[in-house]
Scaffold this active site. Structure first.
Site: not given
Ligand code: NAP
Length: 263
Positions: A137, A149
């Site tokens: 990401s 994350y």
């Protein structure tokens, strides 16, 4: 027909990967913990001459993970392309985040990705062909929130960088997909699906095109690519310098070796 195994295939980017790979003529193994969603995608993608297996597994659970590893290791039904897409993201700051949610980010985004890759690669290397796509990401470069994350996606980038280098000359490729903010890609899209963000199908197309070109990093979307190009520059420069230094050392070693070694 080549076979692709896609994790997190019941919706979102995973279903976009499954859809494109089916169009490209792959047999599919679709993995997710959501059986209903998986069956929906599988029914949509099954067609004459195409096998679509459904493997219901929770990747944060030892039993689920082991089942997918076993499938990847099956010598009689080789998997040619592994798409490590399943991911979990929290929405809260680290200090107030639920510990189980934080652990799931590590279990799915890191542990499952690492173990499935480890299960898939030996067979691919033996067959001198295959590829692994690791969905990272943009948050791996620039975190939006302070939970685990972003760090887990930074790990995916670093892991892919390291392992792809060790695959040189094996016929097996590995690429990290730096996904930016995606448009909701429910399969099929519900009427209220978000229209903001990158089109998941276009993201998949860019990633597969980059994989075919032998790249190890794919960054769909020009805005994301512009930022990542700048951030990657020092690393690329360092890598080129290291490669040239290695080459220089090898050449110097060859020159130093006597043409007719004395016995
Ligand atoms: N959406 C974005 O804007 C964006 C941006 C950058 C990167 N990404 C990355 O792109 C990938 C796909 O994202 P997405 O937005 O398409 O996600 P999504 O719509 O939330 O789908 C994630 C998929 O992973 C599955 N999954 C989650 N935990 C699992 C587990 N323990 N075991 C098995 N399957 C599990 C989900 O299954 P369930 O249906 O059971 O939850 C779901 O099918 C992820 O790695 C994500 O981090 C997304």
């Amino acid at each position: 027909m080549p076979t692709a195994l896609v994790t997190g295939a019941s919706r979102g980017l995973g279903s976009a990967f499954a859809s494109r790979l089916a169009r490209d003529g792959h047999d599919l193994v679709l993995v997710d913990r959501d059986q209903t969603g998986l069956e929906r995608v599988a029914t949509f993608l099954r067609g004459p001459g195409r096998s679509v297996e459904v493997l219901v597994a929770d990747l944060s659970d030892e039993k689920g993970l082991a089942a997918v590893q076993t499938r990847l290791e099956a010598k009689d039904r080789p998997v040619d392309l592994l798409v490590n897409n399943a991911g979990v993201s929290g929405e809260t700051e680290f200090t107030v985040a639920d510990i189980a949610k934080l652990q799931a980010e590590i279990d799915v985004n890191i542990t499952a990705l690492m173990r499935l890759t480890r299960a898939a690669l030996p067979g691919m290397i033996d067959r001198h062909r295959g590829a692994v796509i690791n969905v990272a990401s943009f948050a791996g470069y620039l975190a939006g929130k302070g939970d685990a994350y972003a760090a887990s996606k930074a790990w995916v980038l670093s892991f892919t960088d390291t392992v792809s280098a060790s695959l040189e000359g094996t016929g097996v490729r590995m690429i990290a997909l730096v996904a930016g903010q995606l448009r909701n890609a429910m399969f099929p899209a519900p009427p209220d699906a978000s229209r903001d963000g990158l089109d998941p199908s276009a993201v998949v197309d860019t990633c597969l095109a980059d994989l075919a070109k032998g790249r190890t990093l794919s960054v769909p979307g020009w805005r994301y690519r512009a930022v990542v190009d700048v951030l990657e520059l020092p690393r690329r420069t360092l890598r080129t310098a290291a490669r040239l230094a290695r080459k220089g050392r090898d050449q110097a070693g060859t020159l130093r070796k006597p043409a007719h070694p004395q016995s």
